[in-house]
Write a protein that holds these residues in place. Structure first.
Motif, PDB file in Angstrom:
ATOM      1  N   GLU A 549       0.858  -1.170   0.000  1.00 33.56           N
ATOM      2  CA  GLU A 549       0.000   0.000   0.000  1.00 33.56           C
ATOM      3  C   GLU A 549       0.905   1.234   0.000  1.00 33.56           C
ATOM      4  O   GLU A 549       2.028   1.194   0.510  1.00 33.56           O
ATOM      5  CB  GLU A 549      -0.909   0.017   1.234  1.00 33.56           C
ATOM      6  CG  GLU A 549      -1.933  -1.105   1.256  1.00 33.56           C
ATOM      7  CD  GLU A 549      -2.781  -1.076   2.518  1.00 33.56           C
ATOM      8  OE1 GLU A 549      -2.384  -0.348   3.468  1.00 33.56           O
ATOM      9  OE2 GLU A 549      -3.811  -1.760   2.558  1.00 33.56           O
ATOM     10  N   MET A 550       0.406   2.317  -0.585  1.00 30.58           N
ATOM     11  CA  MET A 550       1.221   3.527  -0.663  1.00 30.58           C
ATOM     12  C   MET A 550       0.403   4.730  -0.230  1.00 30.58           C
ATOM     13  O   MET A 550      -0.843   4.709  -0.239  1.00 30.58           O
ATOM     14  CB  MET A 550       1.759   3.734  -2.091  1.00 30.58           C
ATOM     15  CG  MET A 550       0.694   3.959  -3.140  1.00 30.58           C
ATOM     16  SD  MET A 550       1.356   4.174  -4.816  1.00 30.58           S
ATOM     17  CE  MET A 550       2.168   5.753  -4.658  1.00 30.58           C
ATOM     18  N   ARG A 551       1.117   5.785   0.137  1.00 27.89           N
ATOM     19  CA  ARG A 551       0.488   7.034   0.536  1.00 27.89           C
ATOM     20  C   ARG A 551       1.005   8.149  -0.379  1.00 27.89           C
ATOM     21  O   ARG A 551       2.176   8.156  -0.772  1.00 27.89           O
ATOM     22  CB  ARG A 551       0.808   7.369   1.987  1.00 27.89           C
ATOM     23  CG  ARG A 551       0.297   6.356   2.998  1.00 27.89           C
ATOM     24  CD  ARG A 551       0.600   6.815   4.413  1.00 27.89           C
ATOM     25  NE  ARG A 551       2.025   7.010   4.634  1.00 27.89           N
ATOM     26  CZ  ARG A 551       2.845   6.051   5.070  1.00 27.89           C
ATOM     27  NH1 ARG A 551       2.371   4.825   5.332  1.00 27.89           N
ATOM     28  NH2 ARG A 551       4.129   6.296   5.253  1.00 27.89           N
ATOM     29  N   VAL A 552       0.114   9.106  -0.662  1.00 24.68           N
ATOM     30  CA  VAL A 552       0.456  10.259  -1.501  1.00 24.68           C
ATOM     31  C   VAL A 552       0.001  11.526  -0.794  1.00 24.68           C
ATOM     32  O   VAL A 552      -1.146  11.603  -0.315  1.00 24.68           O
ATOM     33  CB  VAL A 552      -0.197  10.179  -2.892  1.00 24.68           C
ATOM     34  CG1 VAL A 552       0.176  11.406  -3.724  1.00 24.68           C
ATOM     35  CG2 VAL A 552       0.207   8.908  -3.613  1.00 24.68           C
ATOM     36  N   GLY A 553       0.898  12.497  -0.712  1.00 17.48           N
ATOM     37  CA  GLY A 553       0.556  13.813  -0.181  1.00 17.48           C
ATOM     38  C   GLY A 553       0.755  14.879  -1.241  1.00 17.48           C
ATOM     39  O   GLY A 553       1.797  14.903  -1.911  1.00 17.48           O
ATOM     40  N   ILE A 554      -0.244  15.750  -1.396  1.00 21.48           N
ATOM     41  CA  ILE A 554      -0.213  16.771  -2.457  1.00 21.48           C
ATOM     42  C   ILE A 554      -0.547  18.120  -1.842  1.00 21.48           C
ATOM     43  O   ILE A 554      -1.514  18.251  -1.080  1.00 21.48           O
ATOM     44  CB  ILE A 554      -1.210  16.436  -3.582  1.00 21.48           C
ATOM     45  CG1 ILE A 554      -0.850  15.099  -4.250  1.00 21.48           C
ATOM     46  CG2 ILE A 554      -1.248  17.557  -4.618  1.00 21.48           C
ATOM     47  CD1 ILE A 554      -1.874  14.622  -5.248  1.00 21.48           C
ATOM     48  N   PHE A 555       0.262  19.144  -2.215  1.00 24.91           N
ATOM     49  CA  PHE A 555      -0.006  20.500  -1.729  1.00 24.91           C
ATOM     50  C   PHE A 555       0.387  21.497  -2.806  1.00 24.91           C
ATOM     51  O   PHE A 555       1.418  21.351  -3.469  1.00 24.91           O
ATOM     52  CB  PHE A 555       0.774  20.789  -0.442  1.00 24.91           C
ATOM     53  CG  PHE A 555       0.418  22.112   0.183  1.00 24.91           C
ATOM     54  CD1 PHE A 555      -0.683  22.237   1.011  1.00 24.91           C
ATOM     55  CD2 PHE A 555       1.179  23.249  -0.056  1.00 24.91           C
ATOM     56  CE1 PHE A 555      -1.022  23.456   1.595  1.00 24.91           C
ATOM     57  CE2 PHE A 555       0.849  24.473   0.515  1.00 24.91           C
ATOM     58  CZ  PHE A 555      -0.256  24.572   1.346  1.00 24.91           C
ATOM     59  N   THR A 556      -0.427  22.553  -2.951  1.00 28.56           N
ATOM     60  CA  THR A 556      -0.188  23.616  -3.923  1.00 28.56           C
ATOM     61  C   THR A 556       0.127  24.907  -3.196  1.00 28.56           C
ATOM     62  O   THR A 556      -0.648  25.337  -2.320  1.00 28.56           O
ATOM     63  CB  THR A 556      -1.412  23.827  -4.831  1.00 28.56           C
ATOM     64  OG1 THR A 556      -1.725  22.603  -5.482  1.00 28.56           O
ATOM     65  CG2 THR A 556      -1.146  24.907  -5.868  1.00 28.56           C
ATOM     66  N   GLY A 557       1.238  25.527  -3.530  1.00 23.18           N
ATOM     67  CA  GLY A 557       1.594  26.776  -2.888  1.00 23.18           C
ATOM     68  C   GLY A 557       2.909  27.328  -3.398  1.00 23.18           C
ATOM     69  O   GLY A 557       3.560  26.746  -4.279  1.00 23.18           O
ATOM     70  N   PRO A 558       3.340  28.455  -2.832  1.00 18.15           N
ATOM     71  CA  PRO A 558       4.583  29.084  -3.294  1.00 18.15           C
ATOM     72  C   PRO A 558       5.805  28.316  -2.814  1.00 18.15           C
ATOM     73  O   PRO A 558       5.811  27.731  -1.731  1.00 18.15           O
ATOM     74  CB  PRO A 558       4.526  30.482  -2.663  1.00 18.15           C
ATOM     75  CG  PRO A 558       3.674  30.312  -1.448  1.00 18.15           C
ATOM     76  CD  PRO A 558       2.657  29.262  -1.794  1.00 18.15           C
ATOM     77  N   LEU A 559       6.850  28.348  -3.626  1.00 18.22           N
ATOM     78  CA  LEU A 559       8.126  27.750  -3.268  1.00 18.22           C
ATOM     79  C   LEU A 559       9.226  28.427  -4.071  1.00 18.22           C
ATOM     80  O   LEU A 559       8.957  29.232  -4.962  1.00 18.22           O
ATOM     81  CB  LEU A 559       8.115  26.237  -3.499  1.00 18.22           C
ATOM     82  CG  LEU A 559       7.696  25.717  -4.878  1.00 18.22           C
ATOM     83  CD1 LEU A 559       8.848  25.747  -5.859  1.00 18.22           C
ATOM     84  CD2 LEU A 559       7.139  24.312  -4.759  1.00 18.22           C
ATOM     85  N   VAL A 560      10.459  28.095  -3.750  1.00 15.41           N
ATOM     86  CA  VAL A 560      11.611  28.616  -4.484  1.00 15.41           C
ATOM     87  C   VAL A 560      12.292  27.446  -5.176  1.00 15.41           C
ATOM     88  O   VAL A 560      12.599  26.432  -4.531  1.00 15.41           O
ATOM     89  CB  VAL A 560      12.595  29.333  -3.556  1.00 15.41           C
ATOM     90  CG1 VAL A 560      13.845  29.767  -4.332  1.00 15.41           C
ATOM     91  CG2 VAL A 560      11.937  30.546  -2.909  1.00 15.41           C
ATOM     92  N   ALA A 561      12.530  27.578  -6.484  1.00 18.71           N
ATOM     93  CA  ALA A 561      13.158  26.519  -7.268  1.00 18.71           C
ATOM     94  C   ALA A 561      14.447  27.042  -7.879  1.00 18.71           C
ATOM     95  O   ALA A 561      14.519  28.179  -8.335  1.00 18.71           O
ATOM     96  CB  ALA A 561      12.213  26.036  -8.364  1.00 18.71           C
ATOM     97  N   GLY A 562      15.473  26.219  -7.882  1.00 17.32           N
ATOM     98  CA  GLY A 562      16.747  26.597  -8.475  1.00 17.32           C
ATOM     99  C   GLY A 562      17.783  25.533  -8.224  1.00 17.32           C
ATOM    100  O   GLY A 562      17.543  24.550  -7.516  1.00 17.32           O
TER     101      GLY A 562
END
Length: 644
Positions: A549-562
């Motif tokens: 069995e597996m679990r998935v967590g999803i969230f939408t929001g600001p972040l910094v990528a680089g």
């Protein structure tokens, strides 16, 4: 602040070195080309370019002020001798004189008698309208008048200047030998024509070496004029402007004049030139038109003299302009400018496919500009700027290609293996915006994060031999990777038995609709993972492997990528509270699971998914490390059919 600027300087220094190296290489190439031109190494190519432009322009109509009486092969056969006797020449001059020409130019040597008829010829040569020739370049006849009784004012030298490749492109109008001036054959004829109309050449009030003659301002050609570099510029030379490749004027044979009935209008008030046009006479010369003529590529000397006379008549009358030339410094600027253009266009375009067409296209613009100047009687070097343009553009293309390859390696090293082909292509197309000094600069954006984990993985791993565990786990992770790529996401990290994926990076989303599309793609990806897990469990069960069995967590929001790390070792980093929340959602209440794939999202993601998925509210839940409660929802499935 000083530390920040120091870091910026360090980041810029490597690329600055490459740019300086590219600039130095271009400067060396341009300098080498200019030195090669200065040494005369490009003169032959420049003269070929000149000839091409001469052939490309339209011919003028035959000059109505001239008539050419040519000694043809038929005349030699008819009179049964060569050279023609003095008697025939005397009869020809007598016949033409009766028709009242303005001047008669005799381009035939008569320094010794060709009996019969020598005395008759001497009598005819007393006619003040007749201009005879002499040779300056032949030591045996230098200074010998033809005939001896002709006064100097009615004698012109007929020497033709040959360029290093043997082509006649210049007209030597005046020459000085031991302080004694000599006029050319064409100059004598033009002088007599304009003297009848009261137009005399005078010293130019504007230029010390210039001649003001009618509407024209004559300036002598020098060794660096136009494409020249190594010619002998002694005497008073001008660039010969050919009137036509076919017929500079009407041509008749000796037989037609003596035994035919030519109209008097063909001769009256005209300049008549008499000379050999028969190939057996060997008075033939190469011209700019020669390469385009397979049959009889050379032009008879009398026709070249006619070209010269026609040019002098036209420029004095203001009907044509004399060729002008830029000073050497202007030619250098011209060549350097096109080298800079080659650099700038390639840098601005920045597209490999267009690079293939840029140099030829720019060369076309250069040659059209040079040809336009040529049509307006300005001869500028064409080969020199062409070489600077080509070499500089090629050097920059090589540099940018190398830089692009290095950037591609960086981008693909950071994201290529973990991104879908579509995302990888989008990254590469946006590399100029993304790449700074071999790194992806930190950028704040809104994205959707997805974390996965296998429930009770530690217990499962103890049941499988290590080598079999790796194969089993790779099969599972490969399936998750396919799901992420198929929904245009990227896998940022493999974390043992789980993954960290992102939707909406590294290219920042600019609209709410794009952010909503990323949130939708992440949840759809998680549902597909659940479906694929069911299939994998059936397969593993048949192979006596553990089901999971597996679990998935999803969230939408600001972040910094680089990119994080050094130039030698980089990885693509995603930082921010949104990343942490998505990770905490995956591990939230681990024992609360009733399906093979549990998917939890927060309200911040749900707001982008109206009436799309069926959800179950878990209410406000405290997440580990978070002071504020998070409104959590479980994804049950599709509420409406998935988008195609």
């Amino acid at each position: 602040m000083s530390g920040k600027w120091l870091q910026v300087f360090k980041n810029k220094r490597a690329d600055l070195k490459e740019i300086i190296a590219c600039a130095i290489a271009n400067a060396i190439v341009i300098l080498a080309i200019l030195l090669l031109k200065q040494a005369g190494g490009l003169q032959t190519l420049e003269l070929i370019a000149f000839d091409i432009m001469v052939r490309l322009r339209n011919d003028l109509e035959p000059d109505p002020r001239l008539l050419i009486v040519g000694i043809t092969e038929e005349d030699i056969v008819a009179f049964n001798r060569w050279p023609l006797s003095d008697e025939v020449i005397a009869q020809l001059l007598d016949r033409l004189s009766q028709l009242q020409p303005q001047a008669i130019g005799l381009d035939i040597y008569r320094d010794i008698p060709y009996e019969p008829g020598h005395q008759s010829l001497i009598q005819q040569l007393d006619n003040p309208k007749i201009i005879t020739i002499k040779a300056l370049g032949d030591a045996e006849v230098q200074g010998t008048l033809a005939p001896p009784t002709a006064p100097p004012s009615r004698v012109g030298f007929n020497d033709l200047l040959l360029d290093p490749d043997g082509v006649v492109r210049r007209n030597l109008m005046l020459a000085t030998i031991e302080d004694e001036p000599f006029y050319s054959f064409s100059m004598r004829l033009a002088l007599r024509y304009w003297q009848k109309q009261g137009i005399e050449p005078t010293n130019s009030p504007l230029h010390p070496d210039g001649i003001r003659w009618g509407a024209a301002e004559f300036l002598p050609l020098d060794r660096t004029s136009g494409g020249y570099q190594t010619i002998d510029d002694q005497g008073y030379q001008i660039l010969l402007d050919y009137r036509s490749r076919k017929s500079v004027a009407r041509v008749v044979s000796v037989s037609e004049v003596l035994y035919g009935n030519i109209p008097s209008s063909w001769v009256e008030d005209k300049i008549v030139l008499i000379g050999t046009i028969a190939p057996s006479g060997k008075d033939l010369f190469l011209t700019p038109y020669s390469p385009s003529r397979r049959i009889s590529p050379k032009m008879p000397g009398v026709l070249i003299h006619a070209q010269m006379v026609s040019q002098l008549l036209d420029v004095v009358a203001g009907e044509r302009s004399l060729f002008v030339f830029w000073p050497p410094w202007a030619e250098f600027v011209w060549a350097i400018a096109w080298g800079v253009v080659g650099i700038m266009v390639v840098v601005v375009v920045r597209h490999p496919l267009v690079w293939i067409f840029c140099p030829p296209l720019m060369l076309g613009v250069l040659w059209m500009g040079g040809f336009y100047l040529f049509l307006n009687s300005v001869w500028v070097p064409m080969v020199t700027p062409s070489l600077t343009l080509l070499f500089t553009s090629v050097i920059v293309i090589i540099y940018l290609g190398f830089r692009a390859q290095r950037q591609q390696q960086v981008v693909m090293g950071l994201l290529g293996q973990n991104a879908s082909p579509e995302i990888a292509k989008a990254l590469w197309n946006s590399r100029d915006r993304l790449m700074t000094n071999g790194k992806l600069p930190g950028e704040k954006l809104v994205a959707t994060m997805l974390f996965t984990d296998i429930r009770n993985f530690s217990t499962i791993s103890e049941q499988i031999p290590p080598e079999q565990l790796i194969e089993w786990l790779n099969e599972y992770l490969a399936t998750l990777t396919q799901c992420v790529h198929s929904h245009r996401g990227i896998i940022n990290k493999f974390m043992g038995d789980g993954i960290m994926a992102a939707f909406g990076v590294p290219i920042a989303r600019t609209t709410e609709a794009e952010i909503a599309q990323d949130a939708y793609a992440a949840v759809a990806c998680a549902l597909e993972m659940g479906d694929r897990l069911i299939e994998l469990n059936k397969l593993w069960q048949s192979q006596n492997l553990p089901v999971i069995e597996m679990r998935v967590g999803i969230f939408t929001g600001p972040l910094v990528a680089g990119s994080l790390g050094s130039r030698d070792r980089l990885e693509y980093g995603l930082l921010g509270d949104s990343v942490n929340i998505a990770s905490r959602l995956e591990s939230c209440e681990k024992d609360r699971q009733s399906e093979p794939c549990r998917i939890l999202i927060a309200y911040q993601t749900l707001v982008y998914l109206p009436d799309v998925f069926e959800v179950e509210s878990w209410g406000l839940i405290p997440l580990k490390g978070k002071q504020q409660l998070i409104d959590v929802y479980r994804i049950l499935g599709w509420q409406s059919p998935p988008q195609p």
